[in-house]
Design a protein around this motif. Structure first.
Motif, PDB file in Angstrom:
ATOM      1  N   ILE A  10      10.247  -6.199  10.249  1.00  0.00           N
ATOM      2  CA  ILE A  10       8.896  -5.814  10.659  1.00  0.00           C
ATOM      3  C   ILE A  10       8.545  -4.426  10.135  1.00  0.00           C
ATOM      4  O   ILE A  10       7.406  -4.160   9.731  1.00  0.00           O
ATOM      5  N   GLY A  11       9.543  -3.528  10.126  1.00  0.00           N
ATOM      6  CA  GLY A  11       9.300  -2.194   9.586  1.00  0.00           C
ATOM      7  C   GLY A  11       8.914  -2.242   8.121  1.00  0.00           C
ATOM      8  O   GLY A  11       7.978  -1.549   7.679  1.00  0.00           O
ATOM      9  N   VAL A  12       9.618  -3.063   7.350  1.00  0.00           N
ATOM     10  CA  VAL A  12       9.293  -3.223   5.926  1.00  0.00           C
ATOM     11  C   VAL A  12       7.898  -3.834   5.764  1.00  0.00           C
ATOM     12  O   VAL A  12       7.135  -3.438   4.875  1.00  0.00           O
ATOM     13  N   MET A  13       7.568  -4.798   6.636  1.00  0.00           N
ATOM     14  CA  MET A  13       6.229  -5.392   6.592  1.00  0.00           C
ATOM     15  C   MET A  13       5.161  -4.316   6.781  1.00  0.00           C
ATOM     16  O   MET A  13       4.151  -4.288   6.063  1.00  0.00           O
ATOM     17  N   GLY A  14       5.382  -3.434   7.747  1.00  0.00           N
ATOM     18  CA  GLY A  14       4.419  -2.364   8.008  1.00  0.00           C
ATOM     19  C   GLY A  14       4.267  -1.434   6.814  1.00  0.00           C
ATOM     20  O   GLY A  14       3.149  -1.013   6.472  1.00  0.00           O
ATOM     21  N   ILE A  15       5.386  -1.113   6.165  1.00  0.00           N
ATOM     22  CA  ILE A  15       5.337  -0.237   4.993  1.00  0.00           C
ATOM     23  C   ILE A  15       4.570  -0.907   3.851  1.00  0.00           C
ATOM     24  O   ILE A  15       3.742  -0.277   3.171  1.00  0.00           O
ATOM     25  N   LEU A  16       4.825  -2.201   3.654  1.00  0.00           N
ATOM     26  CA  LEU A  16       4.127  -2.935   2.589  1.00  0.00           C
ATOM     27  C   LEU A  16       2.623  -3.029   2.859  1.00  0.00           C
ATOM     28  O   LEU A  16       1.815  -2.926   1.929  1.00  0.00           O
ATOM     29  N   ILE A  17       2.252  -3.238   4.119  1.00  0.00           N
ATOM     30  CA  ILE A  17       0.826  -3.259   4.472  1.00  0.00           C
ATOM     31  C   ILE A  17       0.189  -1.911   4.154  1.00  0.00           C
ATOM     32  O   ILE A  17      -0.924  -1.831   3.618  1.00  0.00           O
ATOM     33  N   THR A  18       0.903  -0.824   4.475  1.00  0.00           N
ATOM     34  CA  THR A  18       0.402   0.530   4.190  1.00  0.00           C
ATOM     35  C   THR A  18       0.233   0.749   2.696  1.00  0.00           C
ATOM     36  O   THR A  18      -0.775   1.302   2.236  1.00  0.00           O
ATOM     37  N   ILE A  19       1.224   0.313   1.918  1.00  0.00           N
ATOM     38  CA  ILE A  19       1.136   0.447   0.458  1.00  0.00           C
ATOM     39  C   ILE A  19      -0.062  -0.333  -0.076  1.00  0.00           C
ATOM     40  O   ILE A  19      -0.806   0.142  -0.938  1.00  0.00           O
ATOM     41  N   GLY A  20      -0.262  -1.539   0.450  1.00  0.00           N
ATOM     42  CA  GLY A  20      -1.405  -2.339   0.030  1.00  0.00           C
ATOM     43  C   GLY A  20      -2.718  -1.666   0.350  1.00  0.00           C
ATOM     44  O   GLY A  20      -3.664  -1.690  -0.452  1.00  0.00           O
ATOM     45  N   ALA A  21      -2.803  -1.052   1.539  1.00  0.00           N
ATOM     46  CA  ALA A  21      -4.029  -0.360   1.947  1.00  0.00           C
ATOM     47  C   ALA A  21      -4.298   0.838   1.035  1.00  0.00           C
ATOM     48  O   ALA A  21      -5.445   1.092   0.640  1.00  0.00           O
ATOM     49  N   LEU A  22      -3.243   1.592   0.704  1.00  0.00           N
ATOM     50  CA  LEU A  22      -3.407   2.744  -0.197  1.00  0.00           C
ATOM     51  C   LEU A  22      -3.831   2.286  -1.587  1.00  0.00           C
ATOM     52  O   LEU A  22      -4.665   2.913  -2.240  1.00  0.00           O
ATOM     53  N   PHE A  23      -3.261   1.180  -2.032  1.00  0.00           N
ATOM     54  CA  PHE A  23      -3.600   0.629  -3.349  1.00  0.00           C
ATOM     55  C   PHE A  23      -5.067   0.222  -3.412  1.00  0.00           C
ATOM     56  O   PHE A  23      -5.732   0.402  -4.434  1.00  0.00           O
ATOM     57  N   ALA A  24      -5.582  -0.321  -2.303  1.00  0.00           N
ATOM     58  CA  ALA A  24      -6.967  -0.807  -2.268  1.00  0.00           C
ATOM     59  C   ALA A  24      -7.971   0.327  -2.400  1.00  0.00           C
ATOM     60  O   ALA A  24      -9.135   0.090  -2.743  1.00  0.00           O
TER      61      ALA A  24
END
Length: 308
Positions: A10-24
């Motif tokens: 779940i922690g990795v999922m949260g980090i990936l969501i954050t990376i996706g948001a920054l990328f957007a």
């Protein structure tokens, strides 16, 4: 079930969501970009998770029997979940059409887009395969009962069932045929499906994160006062009820844990498409999906700890 694996996943999922948001913030999320992501996740990555599970486990008669059991549980769960949430929606005196929408958003989870990769990560290839079987039950309910409920005229047409023919379902059918025939694919196929299966979870989380900034940039109000209802039922009341029922009937083991976690998935992303097509409240579905997805980063580990 290893709680450490759940929390780290779940922690990795949260980090990936954050990376996706920054990328957007640096990339314009056009319809074409979204389509490419969805195409790759639904038609390549998730089917690879399913086939990798088939290639990695012993597809004996016992396994197929368990898959049939999980599919039956899935159908019963999704129908009863709709009925369960509907009762409370009516008790709270939501108007009829709004009660239907709150029921659908609160009852049906993202067992495919997020659930399959998560189950494969936590429970291994067998978990990914059974999660796909569980998600197949959701697909049947989505494209029959849910469309019937959302359509104003309340009519069901067999043409709606065409949506059941998709990448994950085809992969399940292919996997069962492979199991029955005893076919052993060449090593290159095993290696390819294993590599592509590894893309499912990262791509799904990046996609979720990339959709968040455009949603927050909308100028008009997108939150609605009753948001708490689908959030509470989707992430807490429905999975806790499933957990209670399993305890009462003494159904335990990792399969039961996998089903409880599937019951605690955030609101299904497919509902955004169905709401867009059959209602005038697409934003209601989108806001609920993102709210439950972000909050599920907290509630999924909580459910896992309660199952220890």
């Amino acid at each position: 079930m290893d709680i450490g694996v759940v929390i780290s996943t779940i922690g990795v999922m949260g980090i990936l969501i954050t990376i996706g948001a920054l990328f957007a913030h640096h990339v314009n999320m056009t319809t074409e970009v979204k389509y490419v992501f969805i195409l790759m996740i639904i038609n390549i990555a998730v089917p690879s998770v399913i086939l990798n599970g088939v290639f990695s486990i012993d597809m004996s008669g016992e396994t197929l029997s368990l898959a049939a059991q999980v599919f039956g549980i899935s159908l019963a769960y999704h129908v009863l979940s709709l009925a369960f949430v509907w009762i409370f929606a009516r008790m709270l005196r939501f108007r009829s059409t709004f009660a239907v929408k709150m029921t659908v958003l609160g009852a049906l989870g993202n067992t495919g887009f997020i659930g399959i990769p998560l189950a494969a990560t936590i429970f291994g290839p067998m978990g990914g395969f059974l999660a796909a079987i569980f998600d197949a039950g959701l697909s049947v309910v989505n494209y029959t009962i849910v469309i019937y409920l959302l359509k104003a005229e309340g009519k069901f047409r067999f043409s709606q069932l065409k949506a059941l023919i998709n990448g994950p379902v085809i992969a399940i059918i292919a996997g069962i045929i492979i199991a029955v025939t005893g076919f052993h694919p060449p090593q290159v196929v095993n290696q390819l499906t294993s590599m592509l299966a590894g893309l499912a979870a990262p791509m799904a989380m990046l996609y979720v994160g990339m959709l968040l900034p455009p949603l927050l940039k909308k100028k008009r109000k997108i939150m609605f006062p009753q948001l708490w209802f689908p959030v509470v039922f989707r992430l807490l009341l429905v999975p806790l009820t499933v957990m209670l029922i399993f305890n009462l009937i003494s159904f335990d083991g990792w399969t039961a844990n996998m089903i409880v976690l599937q019951a605690g998935m955030p609101t299904a992303m497919a509902l955004a498409v169905l709401f867009s097509r059959y209602t005038d409240e697409e934003d209601t579905a989108v806001v609920t999906i993102f709210s439950t997805t972000l909050l599920s980063l907290l509630t999924i580990p909580l459910l896992a700890m309660m199952m220890l």
